[in-house]
Structures are given as C-alpha cells and as structure tokens.
Enzyme design. Sequence first.
Site, PDB file in Angstrom:
ATOM      1  CB  SER A 175     -95.297 101.584  48.629  1.00  0.00           C
ATOM      2  OG  SER A 175     -95.817 101.680  49.914  1.00  0.00           O
ATOM      3  CB  CYS A 233     -85.492 106.270  41.659  1.00  0.00           C
ATOM      4  SG  CYS A 233     -85.700 106.316  43.422  1.00  0.00           S
ATOM      5  CE1 TYR A 278     -57.165  90.664  38.702  1.00  0.00           C
ATOM      6  CE2 TYR A 278     -56.150  88.873  39.916  1.00  0.00           C
ATOM      7  CZ  TYR A 278     -56.304  89.585  38.744  1.00  0.00           C
ATOM      8  OH  TYR A 278     -55.612  89.221  37.626  1.00  0.00           O
TER       9      TYR A 278
END
Lengths: 464, 464
Positions: free
Chosen positions: A42, A46, A431
């Site tokens: 596990s 990456c 925004y």
Amino acid sequence: MSERVVIIGGDAAGMAAASQARRLKSAGELEIVVFERGHFTSYSACGIPYWVGGDVDGPDALIARTPAEHRARDIDLRLRTEVVEIDVAGRRVRFHGLGTGLEGWIGYDKLVIATGATPIRPVLPGIDADAVHGVQTLDDGQSLIDTLESIPGRRAVVVGAGYIGVEMAEALINRGFQVTMINRGAEPMSTLDPDMGALIRKALQGMGVQVIGDTELTAVRTDAKGRVIAVVTADAEYPADIVILGIGVRPATDLARAAGLPLGESGGLLTDLAMRVRGHENIWAGGDCVEVLDLVSGSERHIPLGTHANKHGQIIGSGVGGDYAVFPGVVGTAVSKVCDLEVARTGLREHDARVAGLQFVAVTIESTSRSGYFPGAAPMTVKMLAERRTGRLLGVQIVGREGAGKRIDIAAVALTARLTVDEIVALDLGYAPPFSPVWDPVQVAARKAVTAVRRDATAGNRPQ
Amino acid sequence: MSERVVIIGGDAAGMAAASQARRLKSAGELEIVVFERGHFTSYSACGIPYWVGGDVDGPDALIARTPAEHRARDIDLRLRTEVVEIDVAGRRVRFHGLGTGLEGWIGYDKLVIATGATPIRPVLPGIDADAVHGVQTLDDGQSLIDTLESIPGRRAVVVGAGYIGVEMAEALINRGFQVTMINRGAEPMSTLDPDMGALIRKALQGMGVQVIGDTELTAVRTDAKGRVIAVVTADAEYPADIVILGIGVRPATDLARAAGLPLGESGGLLTDLAMRVRGHENIWAGGDCVEVLDLVSGSERHIPLGTHANKHGQIIGSGVGGDYAVFPGVVGTAVSKVCDLEVARTGLREHDARVAGLQFVAVTIESTSRSGYFPGAAPMTVKMLAERRTGRLLGVQIVGREGAGKRIDIAAVALTARLTVDEIVALDLGYAPPFSPVWDPVQVAARKAVTAVRRDATAGNRPQ
C-alpha cells in the site's frame, strides 16, 4: 462456509481490494490471502521522485498502511512471495518464497490480479549495469537512493521524458546532479501535444537540464568493472554515472497471459465494468495491470496511475465482498509539477482525436491564475480541443504556475458529463480576485473554442 | 439605417454588453450610448477589499477598461450622468448630469438595464454619518480609504459577516485597526451552513477580530460634530471610529419598478434566458440588478457577482448585436479568502434544500490539500449534501487552506451536469502528490455521501 480470496500484488489495487472486502466480510466468512513480491504494501509509487529529490522522507512516509496494520485486520499477507502460475481450471495459484525458496499451491474461490506494471527496459548492451535504475516500486526507490549516495560521479542521464522522467530530472537536479534527458519524441511529455510539451522543455532547460529530443538510447557503456560511464544514442554519447529509465511501463501480465486470460493491445488485462476479467466470474483485476475504458475516445487504454488503482481496488473489494460497484472508465486526467510549472491534461490530444476518428478545432489561450491585478497572478496557457459541428469538449492541456494544475478538474468533469464548449462558457465557477480572473482561464479557452467551432462550421467542410 | 442602444450602468454587465455589441455591429450600424452615474467604468468591485487592505493599488488597477478606451471604440459614454426615468412606451430615457445639472430625454431602439445593486442601509439613527461606509463602487472605495486615512481613531465596526464583511474585516486588520464584527446570524458567512461558518468565526477570532453573532445594529452613535463614536445593538454598545456596512445589497431597480418592469421577490428584474426583460423584446437586463435561475433549486435568486455580470453582458451584447446566446442559470458558486483560509460553496445549503422541498443527507469529512506525506499538505473540511434516494449532488461547502477553494469547481460542474455522488466518486480527477491525495477531498466526501444515501434508503422513511 468460509470462502478464500487470493490476491496477487500488495500495492494500491490489491490492498484496497483486501481492505474493502474485509470491511464487508468477517474473517469467519472470507479468508483473504495476499502475495506480494516486494517488502512493502500500500505505498505511493507516485511519491518516489519526491523521496529521491529530498522533499519527502521515504520509504515510511510513502506507505499508507503497513503489513502489520493489514495483518491486524485478518489479512494473511505473504511478503517476498511471488505467484509464479495461475491454474484457472484448478482454481489455484503456485507461489514461490523469494527469501525462503518455499514453493506450494494454494486454492482460491475468488482471485484478484493486481500485479501492477513493469518499467520498460529495452534489451540493449549495458542495460543491466547496477547503476541503471527503474522507478516503479519502493524497492526500486531504495536501490536508486543507495546508488545515488554511493557513486562518486554527479552525472545522470534520464532516458524518457514522461511524468516519471521529468520528475526524476528535477529530483536529481535538487540532489546536485548534472542531468541530461534523452527523449524519443521531439518534445518532453508526450501526453501533451508537442506545442505544449515545448513549454516543459523550456522549463527543464531553465533549471539546467540538457534536453535531447528525437533520439533513442542504443547502449549503456560500462567500464571493465561494469560501472556505467556513458549513455549512447544513434548520434552521440553522453557521459553518465547513473542512468534512470523513465521510458514508461507495461502491464505486468506474464502470469495472466500464461493462464490464458484476455489481454488488450497494450498487454493489459481486459475486464468488465465490475473489474472482473472478461469471461471469468470469479477473477478480478485492477490497477496498473489492466486496460481501462477511455470515455472520450471509446477505446481501451493502459493508464497506470495510483488514483485509478485505488478506485479499482475499492470496486474489486466490493465485488469480492458481495456488494455492487462499477468503474465506468476514465477521461485521461493527469497532473504533474516540473520545477514551479504545473502541467495538466485530460481527454484527447490532437493525435488521439485523429486516431479515434474525431474531427476537431484546437485553440490555445494565455490567461492568469488570479485576477490580473492581484498579487501572485501567474501566466497560464490553456489548449482546448472541441469536436467539429457539435462543439463537444474533447480535451484540455494546461501549463502554468501555482493554481494552474488542478483547474484540469473542471475539464475532467465536463468531459465526463459530455459538455460542449458553449456549456463550459456558461459554467458557474468559483470567482474571487485571489483565485481567478472573472472568466476562469478554462472558460477563456472555451470562449475561443466556441468561436472556432462556429467559424469552422461556416467555413465549409475542410477537415482538420 | 442605424439603430441606437441605450445602456444604463457602465460597470461589468453594461460595458461587457457595449463591447460585445460593438464587436458585432459597427458604429454605422449601431449607436451605443452608456450612462454611468459614477466616475469609473468596467471595474472590479470584488477587488475593493484588497485595495483597502493594501494588497492591490487602486483604483486604477481595478479598472479593466477606462472610459477613454471605451470611447475609442465608438461607445458614447456619459460619466456622472444618471438616468432618472425610463419611458417604456415612448422608448426613451430621461437623464440628469450630476455635475452639470444637464437634463434631457434620449430615445432608444434597444435598452439595456445594468444598474447594479445598492448596499442595504437600514434607516437607523446615525446611519448617515460620514464615517459610515458601504463598499460597492470604486467611488465608495475611494471615499472609505479617504476616511481611513483621515480619522485619528483605530476602532472599526463591520456590520454584517458575508463575503464583503469578512474581507473588509481582514483588510482593516491589515491596516492596523481594531475590528469588531456584528452579525445577525449565529455564525459568519450565512452562505454556508452554521457548522461551516463556525470555522470562519474561529479564523476571524484567530486574527484578532471580535465577532459578535445573533445581534443587530440599532443605531450609530455620533458626537455633537456628527463624528461616529459607537455602534449600538440591542444588548451592547461598541466604540467605533468608522463603520463599514456589509449587510448585503439589493438590486438597484427603482427605475425599473417605476417603469413597470417585472421584478422578482428579491426586487431583481426578471429576464428570459436571453437576458431580455420578461415581456419586453427590446429591453435587456443583467448583472447585479437581475434575478438568476438557480439550476439546483429551480427558483430565481439574486446573486450579485462580477462573474455573472460579465457573462450577462456578453450575452446581452450578443442579443443587441443580433447574435444568439443564452444564460442557462447558476448553481450558486462562490469562493473567498479569509486570512489564510479559503472558503467556497456551491449549490444548496441545508436550509435552501428544505425550502426547495428537497430531502437530503449531509456529510462532512476532513482531508488534506495534497498527499498527506507531501510538504504543504493542509487540512480541509468538505461538507456535501446529496438528495435522498437519487443520490444527486445538491451542494458542497469547503473550508481549508491553500488549494482548497477552487476545488469547489469540481462540484460546480457536477451540479450543472446533475451528477450523483456515485458518479463523483468515479470521476477521473487530477492526482499527483503535490496536488491531491489519491482520493481528492471532494471524492472522499462523495464516498461518505454514497454510504449515507444507502444507509438512509435502508433506514426507512425518516425525513431529514
């Protein structure tokens, strides 16, 4: 009556499957046996480039759950034990203890194949020298770090310019190496179109990486003692003390192939939506050893990524545990960091779209991560592909700085929902000046794409 | 034959409409006359708190396009000129020059109402004192800054705890003021559920703001010279040298009301999808003076935000210019920064869902912005609402640090596409350790929501 599931492979997909199955079934109902060839379970492959680069302490930090933690949940985990044969008809696998030499057969009611992927290692002179490293498992990572710390030289050659190659180039620069990167394509990051890849090349060059495109490794030159001294291509020779292979991975499916299980074009296992191997109700497969459905092109692809592996494991565990879940497919999202550049892509590149038989318009825009007047507003390039006539979004590529990368998620969700570029222009996105210009850069691209689709429609039938 | 469009209001919606119309029609085809009451055009009102706080140089930086730039594109822009009457039957408006006193009527073929919103200013003793400021226009911003620089005292009271109130509190802290915030609700940011608002209160308190909830302004106390000395509530009195009103805005639609144009419950103009005022083919309206369709609840709401105003302007300009575009509606996305907290929301709060007649499950999770082992991984709280039975996403609220806020876009697109929480779990989002854990926090919430929807379905018919 108790059933037994045998899981081959103890990384993300295998252990997520084991954990999810255990959540659904007690040890009395389901025996779970996991075979893992390496020392770890596990873990985040990456994270290896960041471990090598010194950003992260490894290998422990990269381990999400240790063997002891899995065992505490009644998972019979056998480390350093390789499965060497699957007997589908006999519902059993043969295993081999790498340290112990112990051999044997074990029967299963259900089988999970999560054997991952293997770095591609071309058969070339010198390729097996000690200082030639792949970066796929924590064992690989540890071995690479050991070499980096023991060799006296400081010259590294990275072969391949995909995510791993690029991340490793940066990690090696951070460790004080001189780095040369050799790449078959014209530009780094072939997951992007070359015009976007060129931005990555410039960033790599900016941090001192020598980037050599349009070339290929032909040999690794070693001295009499077998030590790496150079990397050889068709045109040139590059001095090297260490070589990192980042030319991609292939599905580790030799076992599956030998057992007669169905493989796709890339060599990955083919599964149904519930991640069961096609034609086999009691065999599941997931993670880097399978092909997944690309929802945009409609074809199967091999996309080795931890995030998919975790989802597969979750779904497989549900199936093994008697629950229901499916994996609908992917849109091809990926994000990466190169120095201070954030690089992201989802959907189809121009090449992919052509291969899929799709005609498209492509636009590229420049915008900023925040309102232009806000401190820290950084430039961002967005490329967008939209289908001719329909205006359906086909793909997005983003290269920018802080705040650029995760914007790809807007496009990832839009692709999944099959939105058109008109619909993207109308999206109600977050925004505020510290977060975005009043039109998000993805929408700026969509506006230009809307215009391009309309112009294309009025320009007649010119294929692109 | 040349047509004339008259535009009332020269900020985002009005000037975006003017620009887009000019793109489509030359000065020979379309005369464009814009009346703007203030001194500025096309500015970012959202940037005012950052200007006051000193992050941004104002007012020039906040102006996207100056009057001179607009005039250079053949837009007849009349600053400091107020429209005081709309004669719908006669297709003309009456204007009044604020500096000049000049009055007159001008006819139109097409009319655009972009009058924006007005800060709510309750009729209370002392409310008209000089040091009581709203924050809506650049003129307001300049006037506030002038007061801040001229008054000797350093005690500020912010009335209201919405986006503007919270941003202003931070700006005033940055300027060295002691800040008290008075809020009608129990917690700040009523656009969030109170459990999430509590996180904002803690952040405000952490930076030294005194936050008083469940109370209401009853008067502003002034001295004999009319100078503000305190803010009075039902329970207490807070010394003050300056008062900022951030209790929200209402659509500036007195003109429209007087002209008999249709208004919704909030007082905003009602339009069709092409942003034409309902029942009036030659009158458009957009920006902070209109109501918009909330796609999640199916009802009309007043959501004053620059990003909508820009879209409205674009669509109105297309319509005025003879092209076709529509505004499908909003999902209620907003993002803000409070100190180092990023706060975002989209869709429905619990209260909104109940009002809309929707039953739901609500879950809250804690995750991190990056892989847990990656430097800079910061905690993030995500709350998610999903409809009972169907599992359709209804709303998401996020409070976290760097990298948290814009994740709301995942949910914004998912809401637009009416995805279920199961579909969100399966989304192919950008993953790499510097950007996200292997399951994005939004997906971690979705996984918990999936479980909650299923548990709810099996638990019988208990309404929530």
